[in-house]
Design a protein around this motif. Structure first.
Motif, PDB file in Angstrom:
ATOM      1  N   THR A 339       0.836  -1.196   0.000  1.00 14.74           N
ATOM      2  CA  THR A 339       0.000   0.000   0.000  1.00 14.74           C
ATOM      3  C   THR A 339       0.869   1.243   0.000  1.00 14.74           C
ATOM      4  O   THR A 339       1.682   1.452   0.903  1.00 14.74           O
ATOM      5  CB  THR A 339      -0.913   0.038   1.237  1.00 14.74           C
ATOM      6  OG1 THR A 339      -1.710  -1.138   1.284  1.00 14.74           O
ATOM      7  CG2 THR A 339      -1.809   1.266   1.207  1.00 14.74           C
ATOM      8  N   TYR A 344      -1.755  -0.105  -5.013  1.00 18.19           N
ATOM      9  CA  TYR A 344      -2.127  -1.227  -4.156  1.00 18.19           C
ATOM     10  C   TYR A 344      -1.748  -2.529  -4.844  1.00 18.19           C
ATOM     11  O   TYR A 344      -1.905  -2.666  -6.061  1.00 18.19           O
ATOM     12  CB  TYR A 344      -3.628  -1.220  -3.865  1.00 18.19           C
ATOM     13  CG  TYR A 344      -4.068  -0.068  -3.001  1.00 18.19           C
ATOM     14  CD1 TYR A 344      -4.244  -0.223  -1.626  1.00 18.19           C
ATOM     15  CD2 TYR A 344      -4.278   1.193  -3.547  1.00 18.19           C
ATOM     16  CE1 TYR A 344      -4.636   0.840  -0.827  1.00 18.19           C
ATOM     17  CE2 TYR A 344      -4.668   2.267  -2.755  1.00 18.19           C
ATOM     18  CZ  TYR A 344      -4.845   2.083  -1.393  1.00 18.19           C
ATOM     19  OH  TYR A 344      -5.220   3.142  -0.601  1.00 18.19           O
ATOM     20  N   ASP A 366      -7.960   0.246  -2.123  1.00 13.71           N
ATOM     21  CA  ASP A 366      -7.966  -0.483  -0.860  1.00 13.71           C
ATOM     22  C   ASP A 366      -9.071  -1.541  -0.837  1.00 13.71           C
ATOM     23  O   ASP A 366      -8.825  -2.739  -0.673  1.00 13.71           O
ATOM     24  CB  ASP A 366      -8.126   0.506   0.299  1.00 13.71           C
ATOM     25  CG  ASP A 366      -8.009  -0.169   1.654  1.00 13.71           C
ATOM     26  OD1 ASP A 366      -7.551  -1.326   1.702  1.00 13.71           O
ATOM     27  OD2 ASP A 366      -8.372   0.452   2.668  1.00 13.71           O
TER      28      ASP A 366
END
Length: 522
Positions: A339, A344, A366
């Motif tokens: 992250t 990501y 996320d």
């Protein structure tokens, strides 16, 4: 084939999957395409790359979207993504290679290789071993000192990291529990450099990229044009994807490289995954069985969330050397996520099946990562059930209400700029022992906060609901900070900070800061 025979085959396949004895990936490429498309649409992703391995072989790859939304430059299998904390397994592998070579031992005291290393407690300094740098058991607060790493760019070097650790106060006793840490991976990289006789970046190339043929991966400084296709991070704002922290033509080396600074494309990440799942003779020779086992051994127990219990029947979670270990539906799982702002990733392996997958995203991903990880792993462990993006996205949206763990963000929409007059007793230069100096000074009709070594942390002090906060100039710095003047008198005064949003990324570790007066604004 008769209907009865087809049904019999389906039952056998489902039973094999349930027993963990077969390599069953029941989803067709067409079905996977549909789920990837649903993920992109649901979460408005600018781009992503997905690859699936079954029984050691790559059975599916898909790239969608653009390196920069709106440019027409497509994501490709070689497109570089920031893999962020998936770097940690590569850093651990460098150290494991040095152990194999007899250059260091996991039980070596850190001070054997870095004599200037210090923790807040002298006993911890003396007792901390190389292995402790990798397993998040230091006793520090989660993300402690990360403001020396992010936001980037900043002016902290690895010497600053090592010096700053001595001033970070522990939250619990050494080796008593888990709290995710990045700074000690930077230290681990410097231990490797000291033992291996080369910079961390040179060691990664020598010990990982070159022997494994990860020819597209990058660490350290490089020219953007020569690297080919490079995905840029995006943030989704006001209904559109906007590039944040765009690379310059010359990408610099970064202090945080050993914690999260490597970039790779999908093709190389799948090759990296195969090294662990189904190594060819050269890959098998790359690392001894003893060190492979050490990296995947349970070193620090991890908490098990209610979601893990509900979704996956998880009863065990632990941290190895750069890897997370767990059971999912009774099967062994080895994984890690990465992250960074606008980037990501997830690499997820099911070693007993010699199977797994890689997902790389260059947007606000996320929840998208959580959902696609769940969809893909379930297609291995529960192929006889329906597992879709829609199902898990809906569950995820409802979950905060169900589990009661979310903490609401304070409403700070009503605010006004603080004045120099009301903060006159607090204007000046302030110093924190690990973060360094900041200026809190009048500028026109406002008061500005500016960090000397972290230029991204600059903004206007605002008053909201009787408290002060810092409204950062850069939108990419997406966690505002409370600013708390404390104490009376010249000797007792200090400035403290905290996240306005309690659920903001833990790397905004404002809570570890405590500034004391260092001078005036002039």
């Amino acid at each position: 084939m008769s209907t009865r025979l087809i049904r019999g085959v389906q039952v056998v396949l489902a039973l094999a999957a349930a027993l963990g004895g077969g390599n069953v990936f029941a989803t067709t490429p067409v079905e996977l395409d549909r789920e990837v498309d649903a993920l992109v649409e649901r979460y408005h992703l600018p781009g992503l790359a997905v690859g699936v391995i079954e029984d050691g072989e790559i059975v599916y790859t898909r790239t969608v979207g653009e390196t920069v939304e709106g440019t027409g430059d497509p994501i490709a299998p070689a497109t570089l993504f920031k893999i962020a904390s998936n770097t940690k397994a590569m850093t651990a592998s460098v150290l494991a290679r040095l152990v194999d070579a007899g250059e260091l031992q996991w039980e070596d005291p850190v001070v054997k290789h870095l004599p200037g290393f210090r923790m807040h407690d002298p006993w911890v300094t003396r007792e901390m071993q190389v292995r402790d740098l990798l397993i998040h058991n230091s006793g520090l607060r989660e993300g402690a000192g990360d403001l020396m790493l992010w936001p980037e760019p900043n002016d902290y070097d690895r010497g600053d990291i090592i010096a700053g650790l001595a001033h970070l106060k522990p939250q619990r006793s050494f080796r008593s529990g888990y709290a995710y840490d990045n700074l000690l991976y930077v230290v681990a990289g410097e231990v490797a450099a000291a033992a291996g006789g080369a910079s961390y970046e040179a060691l990664v190339r020598r010990e990982v990229f070159e022997p494994l043929g990860l020819t597209g991966c990058r660490v350290g400084a490089f020219d953007l044009e020569s690297a080919g296709s490079v995905a840029q991070p995006h943030s989704h704002r006001d209904g559109a994807n906007v590039v944040v922290n765009r690379d310059d033509s010359r990408v610099p080396a970064i202090t945080s490289a050993a914690a999260g600074g490597i970039r790779c494309g999908l093709a190389d990440m799948l090759k990296w995954a195969q090294t662990w799942l189904a190594p060819d003779p050269s890959q098998k020779a790359w690392l001894s069985d003893t060190q492979r086992a050490a990296l995947w051994a349970s070193h620090t127990p991890l908490p098990i969330s209610q979601r893990d219990r509900d979704w996956n029947g998880t009863r065990f979670r632990a941290y190895g050397y750069g890897w997370r270990l767990a059971d999912i539906d009774g099967e062994w799982s080895v994984s890690h996520t990465g992250t960074l702002s606008g980037m990501y990733s997830v690499l997820h392996l099911l070693p007993d099946r010699r199977s797994g997958f890689v997902v790389l995203i260059n947007g606000s991903g996320d929840r998208a990562r959580t959902v696609i990880n769940q969809v893909l792993v379930k297609h291995f462990t529960r192929p006889d059930e329906s597992h879709t993006v829609e199902r898990y996205a809906n569950l995820l949206e409802r979950q905060p209400v169900q589990d009661g763990t979310n903490v609401s963000k304070p409403d700070v929409s009503v605010r006004r700029p603080a004045t120099g007059e009301e903060l006159r007793h607090w204007l000046g230069t302030w110093r924190d022992p690990w973060f360094g100096e900041i200026r809190l000074c009048s500028e026109g009709d406002t008061v500005r906060f500016a960090a000397a070594k972290s230029p991204m942390l600059a903004g206007v002090v605002m008053e909201s609901a009787g408290r002060y906060l810092v409204d950062w100039d850069r939108d990419s710095v997406d966690a505002e900070a409370w600013l708390f003047p404390r104490g009376d008198g010249e000797q007792g005064r200090r400035l403290e900070m905290a996240k306005v949003d309690p659920e903001a990324d833990f790397s905004y570790d404002y809570e570890d800061l405590s500034f004391v007066p260092a001078g005036g604004c002039d």
